[in-house]
Design an enzyme around this catalytic site. Structure first.
Site, PDB file in Angstrom:
ATOM      1  N   GLU A  37      -4.617   2.231  -4.174  1.00 40.77           N
ATOM      2  CA  GLU A  37      -3.136   2.497  -4.205  1.00 40.77           C
ATOM      3  C   GLU A  37      -2.796   1.252  -3.613  1.00 40.77           C
ATOM      4  OE1 GLU A  37      -4.785   4.649  -0.331  1.00 40.77           O
ATOM      5  OE2 GLU A  37      -5.526   4.387  -2.555  1.00 40.77           O
ATOM      6  N   HIS A  55      -5.268  14.807  -9.239  1.00 40.03           N
ATOM      7  CA  HIS A  55      -5.396  13.053  -9.522  1.00 40.03           C
ATOM      8  C   HIS A  55      -4.715  12.644 -10.705  1.00 40.03           C
ATOM      9  CE1 HIS A  55      -8.594  11.875  -6.817  1.00 40.03           C
ATOM     10  NE2 HIS A  55      -9.008  13.385  -7.020  1.00 40.03           N
ATOM     11  N   ASN A  58      -2.844  12.993  -3.951  1.00 39.43           N
ATOM     12  CA  ASN A  58      -4.042  13.394  -4.835  1.00 39.43           C
ATOM     13  C   ASN A  58      -4.611  14.951  -4.351  1.00 39.43           C
ATOM     14  OD1 ASN A  58      -4.187  11.272  -6.614  1.00 39.43           O
ATOM     15  ND2 ASN A  58      -5.442  10.043  -5.269  1.00 39.43           N
ATOM     16  N   ASP A 112       0.832  -1.191  -0.066  1.00 42.53           N
ATOM     17  CA  ASP A 112      -0.024   0.093   0.095  1.00 42.53           C
ATOM     18  C   ASP A 112       1.020   1.057  -0.034  1.00 42.53           C
ATOM     19  OD1 ASP A 112      -3.014   0.796   0.747  1.00 42.53           O
ATOM     20  OD2 ASP A 112      -1.638   2.310   1.754  1.00 42.53           O
ATOM     21  N   ASP A 170      -2.416   9.267 -10.743  1.00 49.17           N
ATOM     22  CA  ASP A 170      -2.316   8.512 -11.719  1.00 49.17           C
ATOM     23  C   ASP A 170      -0.886   8.191 -12.162  1.00 49.17           C
ATOM     24  OD1 ASP A 170      -5.104   8.071 -11.464  1.00 49.17           O
ATOM     25  OD2 ASP A 170      -5.698   9.104 -13.262  1.00 49.17           O
TER      26      ASP A 170
END
Length: 322
Positions: free
Chosen positions: A247, A218, A213, A205, A222
């Site tokens: 994530e 965002h 973010n 994680d 990405d």
């Protein structure tokens, strides 16, 4: 005009023909006849020039001539040598040979190299028409077969693409949750049948991903997920790596014990910590690992790995817990 000749003339419109004859008078006479059946006829008066045309046609159109009609006796490169060179390039090339030669050795050589038809000179127009009819029918069959083969390849390619899309995460291009679920089930079946001895899973994680973010947007988030996936993929050999969701990622380590899985996770953790991302100052990840023990189910194994991941988070992040 018979139905066969009409059909032959209709189909012949689309065929590409190379006609090779060194005798100008014969060439003009025969070309006049051939033009009744073929709209596209390229002509040459010797073998070397003809082969140059043959290669250029392939480069220009990405196809070979549908039919080559050639004499045997020609300067520089005779019809037999020319045919050999063409058949080396295209084993399926249809070639009609015309010649005044009647020696059995010549005819045997023509058969050996795969010449489809032979027409004796002086040309009897009826015999030539019969030969052309046979060649055109064979070409028609070949074209139909090639079209079917092309459609089959297209269908196969489309199915391959669809299958890949069905098991691939759209953003990161690694395996998706659906594929991972299937592979975990498959690994448990192998354990139960004793074809596999060990199984470990690694949950990964990204630490503080929400802040990425929130602070950078965002799109940057990405980009981080894509780069993150690429870094991990460099360490993957026989393992199965996929995106679990958001994530969070997972590695299925078939036939790997806890220690080997820990070593792999630690290498990945260090690589991520040391990597210089473009827009974010630093990125780390936490790892939770669990190994299969007798009596475990898929859910139980995932629960153990997930629990270890949360311990890693609660103890300062950027660490591997087993």
């Amino acid at each position: 005009m018979s139905h066969d000749i009409k059909e032959m003339m209709e189909f012949g419109k689309d065929l590409k023909v190379l006609f090779v004859e060194d005798n100008q008078e014969v060439r003009l006479q025969l070309k006049k006849l051939l033009k009744n059946f073929f709209y596209s006829i390229d002509e040459s008066e010797d073998g070397i020039h003809a082969f140059e045309m043959y290669e250029k046609f392939k480069i220009k159109t990405d196809n070979f001539y549908d039919l080559v009609i050639t004499d045997i006796s020609m300067p520089r490169l005779n019809g037999i040598e020319l045919s050999k060179k063409m058949i080396e390039k295209n084993p399926n090339q249809l070639i009609l040979i015309m010649s005044a030669h009647t020696e059995s050795e010549k005819l045997i050589e023509l058969i050996d190299i795969g010449i489809y038809k032979f027409v004796q000179k002086p040309i009897d127009h009826t015999v030539l028409l019969d030969s052309l009819s046979s060649v055109i029918k064979k070409t028609k069959k070949q074209k139909k077969f090639m079209e079917m083969e092309k459609k089959f390849k297209e269908i196969k390619n489309n199915n391959t693409i669809l299958n890949k899309m069905a098991i691939t995460d759209k953003l990161t291009s690694i395996y998706n949750r659906r594929y991972i679920d299937n592979k975990l089930f498959e690994s448990f079946q192998n354990l139960e049948s004793f074809s596999q001895k060990e199984l470990s899973i690694i949950f990964i994680d990204i630490d503080d991903f929400k802040q990425i973010n929130d602070n950078f947007g965002h799109i940057t988030g990405d980009e981080v997920l894509i780069t993150f996936s690429h870094i991990i993929k460099k360490h993957i050999t026989n393992e199965i790596f996929g995106r679990w969701g958001g994530e969070e990622f997972i590695i299925i380590c078939n036939n790997k014990n806890l220690q080997k899985s820990f070593n792999l996770a630690e290498k990945i953790r260090i690589s991520l910590e040391e990597y210089k991302f473009n827009k974010v100052p630093k990125l780390t990840a936490s790892f939770g690992i669990a190994s299969y023990e007798k009596g475990d189910t898929v859910s139980k194994l995932l629960e153990k790995a997930d629990s270890n991941l949360y311990i890693a988070k609660d103890n300062g992040k950027n660490r591997v817990i087993i």
